[in-house]
Structure formats: structure tokens, C-alpha cells
Design a protein around this motif. Sequence first.
Motif, PDB file in Angstrom:
ATOM      1  N   LEU A  91     -29.198 -46.531  10.699  1.00  0.00           N
ATOM      2  CA  LEU A  91     -28.372 -46.019  11.790  1.00  0.00           C
ATOM      3  C   LEU A  91     -26.910 -45.921  11.370  1.00  0.00           C
ATOM      4  O   LEU A  91     -26.235 -44.926  11.654  1.00  0.00           O
ATOM      5  N   ALA A  92     -26.410 -46.947  10.696  1.00  0.00           N
ATOM      6  CA  ALA A  92     -25.016 -46.927  10.250  1.00  0.00           C
ATOM      7  C   ALA A  92     -24.778 -45.803   9.253  1.00  0.00           C
ATOM      8  O   ALA A  92     -23.746 -45.118   9.293  1.00  0.00           O
ATOM      9  N   GLU A  93     -25.732 -45.592   8.368  1.00  0.00           N
ATOM     10  CA  GLU A  93     -25.605 -44.532   7.362  1.00  0.00           C
ATOM     11  C   GLU A  93     -25.665 -43.155   8.004  1.00  0.00           C
ATOM     12  O   GLU A  93     -24.876 -42.262   7.661  1.00  0.00           O
ATOM     13  N   GLU A  94     -26.576 -42.965   8.934  1.00  0.00           N
ATOM     14  CA  GLU A  94     -26.760 -41.658   9.547  1.00  0.00           C
ATOM     15  C   GLU A  94     -25.607 -41.265  10.454  1.00  0.00           C
ATOM     16  O   GLU A  94     -25.238 -40.093  10.529  1.00  0.00           O
ATOM     17  N   ARG A  95     -25.026 -42.258  11.159  1.00  0.00           N
ATOM     18  CA  ARG A  95     -24.060 -41.931  12.208  1.00  0.00           C
ATOM     19  C   ARG A  95     -22.646 -42.386  11.898  1.00  0.00           C
ATOM     20  O   ARG A  95     -21.738 -42.184  12.713  1.00  0.00           O
ATOM     21  N   ARG A 111     -25.042 -53.766  10.329  1.00  0.00           N
ATOM     22  CA  ARG A 111     -24.558 -53.114   9.119  1.00  0.00           C
ATOM     23  C   ARG A 111     -23.301 -52.315   9.469  1.00  0.00           C
ATOM     24  O   ARG A 111     -23.212 -51.701  10.522  1.00  0.00           O
ATOM     25  N   SER A 112     -22.353 -52.318   8.542  1.00  0.00           N
ATOM     26  CA  SER A 112     -21.058 -51.696   8.804  1.00  0.00           C
ATOM     27  C   SER A 112     -21.029 -50.235   8.389  1.00  0.00           C
ATOM     28  O   SER A 112     -21.887 -49.751   7.649  1.00  0.00           O
ATOM     29  N   ALA A 113     -20.008 -49.553   8.858  1.00  0.00           N
ATOM     30  CA  ALA A 113     -19.693 -48.183   8.453  1.00  0.00           C
ATOM     31  C   ALA A 113     -18.212 -47.959   8.712  1.00  0.00           C
ATOM     32  O   ALA A 113     -17.607 -48.639   9.546  1.00  0.00           O
ATOM     33  N   ALA A 114     -17.650 -47.018   7.980  1.00  0.00           N
ATOM     34  CA  ALA A 114     -16.259 -46.605   8.184  1.00  0.00           C
ATOM     35  C   ALA A 114     -15.270 -47.767   8.084  1.00  0.00           C
ATOM     36  O   ALA A 114     -14.224 -47.774   8.742  1.00  0.00           O
ATOM     37  N   GLY A 128     -23.568 -65.482  10.515  1.00  0.00           N
ATOM     38  CA  GLY A 128     -23.029 -65.441   9.160  1.00  0.00           C
ATOM     39  C   GLY A 128     -22.992 -64.016   8.663  1.00  0.00           C
ATOM     40  O   GLY A 128     -23.516 -63.104   9.315  1.00  0.00           O
ATOM     41  N   GLY A 129     -22.373 -63.830   7.506  1.00  0.00           N
ATOM     42  CA  GLY A 129     -22.318 -62.499   6.937  1.00  0.00           C
ATOM     43  C   GLY A 129     -21.035 -62.234   6.187  1.00  0.00           C
ATOM     44  O   GLY A 129     -20.273 -63.152   5.861  1.00  0.00           O
ATOM     45  N   HIS A 130     -20.778 -60.969   5.949  1.00  0.00           N
ATOM     46  CA  HIS A 130     -19.575 -60.515   5.256  1.00  0.00           C
ATOM     47  C   HIS A 130     -19.149 -59.198   5.895  1.00  0.00           C
ATOM     48  O   HIS A 130     -19.802 -58.721   6.846  1.00  0.00           O
ATOM     49  N   PRO A 131     -18.054 -58.572   5.444  1.00  0.00           N
ATOM     50  CA  PRO A 131     -17.571 -57.367   6.136  1.00  0.00           C
ATOM     51  C   PRO A 131     -18.583 -56.240   6.265  1.00  0.00           C
ATOM     52  O   PRO A 131     -18.537 -55.459   7.218  1.00  0.00           O
ATOM     53  N   GLN A 132     -19.545 -56.146   5.337  1.00  0.00           N
ATOM     54  CA  GLN A 132     -20.484 -55.035   5.360  1.00  0.00           C
ATOM     55  C   GLN A 132     -21.784 -55.322   6.104  1.00  0.00           C
ATOM     56  O   GLN A 132     -22.469 -54.402   6.534  1.00  0.00           O
ATOM     57  N   GLY A 141     -11.213 -47.733  15.588  1.00  0.00           N
ATOM     58  CA  GLY A 141     -11.526 -46.325  15.379  1.00  0.00           C
ATOM     59  C   GLY A 141     -10.287 -45.461  15.297  1.00  0.00           C
ATOM     60  O   GLY A 141      -9.184 -45.954  15.104  1.00  0.00           O
ATOM     61  N   PRO A 142     -10.467 -44.136  15.485  1.00  0.00           N
ATOM     62  CA  PRO A 142     -11.739 -43.487  15.820  1.00  0.00           C
ATOM     63  C   PRO A 142     -12.639 -43.287  14.586  1.00  0.00           C
ATOM     64  O   PRO A 142     -12.148 -43.216  13.470  1.00  0.00           O
ATOM     65  N   PHE A 143     -13.955 -43.234  14.840  1.00  0.00           N
ATOM     66  CA  PHE A 143     -14.922 -42.987  13.787  1.00  0.00           C
ATOM     67  C   PHE A 143     -15.405 -41.547  13.878  1.00  0.00           C
ATOM     68  O   PHE A 143     -15.706 -41.057  14.960  1.00  0.00           O
ATOM     69  N   ASP A 144     -15.467 -40.890  12.740  1.00  0.00           N
ATOM     70  CA  ASP A 144     -16.092 -39.578  12.668  1.00  0.00           C
ATOM     71  C   ASP A 144     -17.596 -39.808  12.578  1.00  0.00           C
ATOM     72  O   ASP A 144     -18.058 -40.482  11.650  1.00  0.00           O
ATOM     73  N   PRO A 145     -18.387 -39.283  13.519  1.00  0.00           N
ATOM     74  CA  PRO A 145     -19.830 -39.551  13.491  1.00  0.00           C
ATOM     75  C   PRO A 145     -20.556 -38.929  12.306  1.00  0.00           C
ATOM     76  O   PRO A 145     -21.682 -39.278  12.019  1.00  0.00           O
ATOM     77  N   ARG A 146     -19.896 -38.029  11.611  1.00  0.00           N
ATOM     78  CA  ARG A 146     -20.532 -37.391  10.472  1.00  0.00           C
ATOM     79  C   ARG A 146     -20.411 -38.288   9.241  1.00  0.00           C
ATOM     80  O   ARG A 146     -19.310 -38.731   8.903  1.00  0.00           O
ATOM     81  N   PRO A 147     -21.522 -38.571   8.568  1.00  0.00           N
ATOM     82  CA  PRO A 147     -21.443 -39.378   7.340  1.00  0.00           C
ATOM     83  C   PRO A 147     -20.545 -38.700   6.312  1.00  0.00           C
ATOM     84  O   PRO A 147     -20.551 -37.474   6.163  1.00  0.00           O
ATOM     85  N   GLU A 148     -19.769 -39.491   5.613  1.00  0.00           N
ATOM     86  CA  GLU A 148     -18.854 -38.964   4.607  1.00  0.00           C
ATOM     87  C   GLU A 148     -19.557 -38.833   3.265  1.00  0.00           C
ATOM     88  O   GLU A 148     -20.265 -39.740   2.824  1.00  0.00           O
ATOM     89  N   LEU A 149     -19.366 -37.700   2.622  1.00  0.00           N
ATOM     90  CA  LEU A 149     -19.895 -37.464   1.285  1.00  0.00           C
ATOM     91  C   LEU A 149     -18.733 -37.123   0.360  1.00  0.00           C
ATOM     92  O   LEU A 149     -18.005 -36.157   0.607  1.00  0.00           O
TER      93      LEU A 149
END
Length: 349
Positions: A117-121, A140-143, A162-166, A192-200
Motif C-alpha cells: 500500500l505504501a509503495e502503490e500510493r 511501512r513508510s513513504a515520502a 518498536g521500529g525505525h523511520p521506515q 505533508g503534503p504527499f503526492d499520491p503518485r509513486p516517485e520513479l
Amino acid sequence: RIRDLPRPGIAALLRSARVAPAAASLETVAFALAPRLNAVGRVGDGTPAAQLLLAETDEAADTIAADVEAANGVRRELTKAALEEARALADVAAEEPAIVVGGPWPVGVIGLVAGRLAEERNRPAIVVSTAVTPWRVSARSAAGFDLAGAFATCSDLFRRFGGHPQAAGADLHAQDLESLRSRILALAEAAGPFDPRPELRLDLVLGCLDLDYVLLRELARLDPAGPGNPIPLIGVEGLVVTRVRPASGGHTQLTLKKGLEVLDGICFGRDDLVGQVREGDRIDVVARLSSRMFGGFESLQLEVRDLAPTGTLAEARRVFAAVAQATDAPSAAEETSRADEPPALVGAV
């Protein structure tokens, strides 16, 4: 060692994955061996994975590897079902800056679902399993969203975390889900703001006729890929689709023509492309250049991340060049300041 003399358990896993030992690579470990070993613990007791690695004979290893392969199939089906339900729930709140969804999904797959989900959005994804008590949370993190910091802010809601930034995880009482949702959304809104499009990020753009084994070998020199050294992605212009078909696991297989030659394309996790791409379409793609062995012969393959009608990459280059030129252009104040300066010496370094 894996290529030359693998242990019986590793050799059995390679046979299950249909990978010849001599062709094993870092990707083989990451995408063929490790997922199979992890699958056992995701759907049940992980002991067979350890037993497989410790097996002393091929016969014993093959018996255990069959069970591991069966567990991996179960893991795929459970993940696919949970992901479809989670996507539907995320669609209901598609404009929110983070994804927070829950359902009676197996604990062993919610991390995989969150990652997809994080990767797709391109938004942080928090997935909750309500199948256990207390409820289990995997994120899972994104952006660039800092999950470790976010979970620390919400620590009073967790039994443990527990965890880390990602990536992060926690145990959550049922009555605190809505509080967690509201806090995560507020933190994501502030970040944010977050761009919903995955970055390539493209490392190279070229015409389809420039795809060859020389380029493949040159790109291979950049291995190993991983955090801090991402897989090189190339933009390829002017391919023609000659075949489109679905592949098991929610993927799409393409046959693509470049000049008089054809090459294979695989779009992992993009079963939606079957209804969007048709034979005869001229397309540009963003992909990773790789190769595959079949019948003893090596052939080039594109691991397609995205595609669009031909001309899209050319237009993107034009826009990028215009933006870069505008960014580098001096302002009126800078021009006035420069006019007052003495002329530079011709040939000065």
C-alpha cells in the motif's frame, strides 16, 4: 558458495524456484530464497525453515522444501486476499494523507500488505490485524514520513511498540484504533503534503534500439543494489506491444518489439495493465533491464515499473529542461548586480 556448492537445503530451494545454482545472484537470495524461508513463519511454525537449512542430504532437503513451497503458496494467497480488502478500505478514504486500515487478516501478512500500500500510493500505511488479541499493527513508510517518531508520539496507545523511520509495529487494544487513526492522520497532515503518485527516479533515458547486452553488463557493474544504492531505472522510448497477458500472482506479462527484435516485459503487481494495454500500442516504459534464462538461452527482459504512450518521456525531458533553465536563469536583481561588475577575463579558469 551458493553458485559452486550450495548446501542441500539451499539447493532444494533453488530447485523449487527453478533457478540454476550457477545463475544465482543477490536477487535470487532476496526474491527467491528469503521469501520462501520467511513464508513458513508467516503462515505457521517457522521450524521447517531452520530444518531445511540444516538438512544434510538432498532427499531430506527436498521433502522439507516441498512443505516450504506449499507454505509459500499459502502466503501468496493470504497476502493477495488481504491486499484486495485493504485496498478497498483505503479507497474509501483515498484523499487522507495516510492509510490506516484494519481487518481479520493473518498477522504474518500485514507487513507485506502495508508495504504494498505504501509503495502503490506513496503514503505511510498502517495495517491492523484484528485476528489476534491484542490487535497487531504493522506499518511501512513513504515520502520520508518518520514512523518511529510517529509511533513514539502514540506510545500511550500501545501495549508495546518498536521500529525505525521506515517500518514499525505495535500491539494495540481494540478501543484505541480510532485514536491511533486520528493521531497518525494529524501527524501525516503536518508532514505533508504527499503526492499520491509513486516517485520513479530515472538514471537513463534511451531509445529502444539501444537496449542490448552491453548495456546490461554495464548496469550490472553498479551492483549490489540496496539502501543508498537503488536499482538503476531506465526510460525506454518507442516500444511496440505485441502481446499482453495476465501472469499468476497478480502480474502482467508483455511481449515488446524493438525494431525487428522482441523482448519480454514483466510488470510485477500490475494486473490492472491487462485491460489498459493492447497489442499494437506504442509505449514508453520505465523499467529495470535484466535477463532471464530459458531453455539454456539468455534473453533480455524489462522489469516494467510504469508505462505510458510513446512521447511521454520526450515531453517529460522537455518540461524538465524548461524547469531547469528557469531555475538557473538569473533574476533581474542579479542581472543588475552583474552589470556593475568588471568584465571577466576571457579564458580565465
